[in-house]
Design an enzyme around this catalytic site. Structure first.
Site, mmCIF file in Angstrom:
data_model
loop_
_atom_site.group_PDB
_atom_site.id
_atom_site.type_symbol
_atom_site.label_atom_id
_atom_site.label_comp_id
_atom_site.label_asym_id
_atom_site.label_seq_id
_atom_site.Cartn_x
_atom_site.Cartn_y
_atom_site.Cartn_z
ATOM 1 C CG HIS A 17 13.659 35.831 33.304
ATOM 2 N ND1 HIS A 17 13.337 34.617 32.766
ATOM 3 C CD2 HIS A 17 12.551 36.251 33.961
ATOM 4 C CE1 HIS A 17 12.094 34.306 33.079
ATOM 5 N NE2 HIS A 17 11.588 35.288 33.801
ATOM 6 C CG ASP A 18 21.172 39.421 33.276
ATOM 7 O OD1 ASP A 18 21.729 38.627 32.493
ATOM 8 O OD2 ASP A 18 21.786 40.298 33.885
ATOM 9 N N GLY B 32 24.033 34.980 37.872
ATOM 10 C CA GLY B 32 24.305 36.288 38.441
ATOM 11 C C GLY B 32 24.015 37.377 37.419
ATOM 12 C CB VAL C 293 20.973 31.912 34.500
ATOM 13 C CG1 VAL C 293 21.835 30.799 33.983
ATOM 14 C CG2 VAL C 293 19.545 31.758 33.988
ATOM 15 C CB SER D 267 24.302 36.407 29.979
ATOM 16 O OG SER D 267 23.442 36.056 31.043
#
Length: 111
Positions: free
Chosen positions: A69-70, A75, A73, A79
């Site tokens: 999931h990180d 790379g 979006v 975040s």
């Protein structure tokens, strides 16, 4: 004799680390990257992950999912770890992610 999930978790995290290492290699990150600023970082992270896998073996897929999931979006930029309203961490697809405690424990380890 029961099913040993921990053994499979170690295999999974090893594969994850190898995969992540190859993905970020072009960005300049490598084993030993923090050898001056945080020389024990690899052993601290390994210890935190192993400790959590021993007490909660199904956590391994949760960490893999968090990594996905990180990276999905914008790379692999961590975040997903940013707290606050309107962040990736609070986005509907990420609400049920598991593994933040492992990362928090590694970040607060003072050994």
């Amino acid at each position: 004799m029961g099913f040993n999930c921990f053994g499979h978790g170690v295999l999974l995290i090893t594969m994850l680390l190898a995969m992540a290492g190859s993905l970020v290699q072009g960005q300049g990150t490598r084993v030993g990257f923090y050898s001056r600023s945080c020389p024990r970082v690899e052993s601290i992270v390994r210890s935190a992950v192993q400790s959590h896998f021993r007490s909660d073996p199904p956590l391994a897929p949760g960490l893999l999912r968090m990594h996905f999931h990180d990276c999905f979006v914008n790379g692999c930029d961590a975040s997903i770890l940013i707290d606050g309203a309107g962040t990736e961490k609070t986005a509907p697809p990420n609400i049920l992610l598991r593994g933040y405690k492992v990362i928090d424990d590694a970040k607060t380890d003072e050994t």
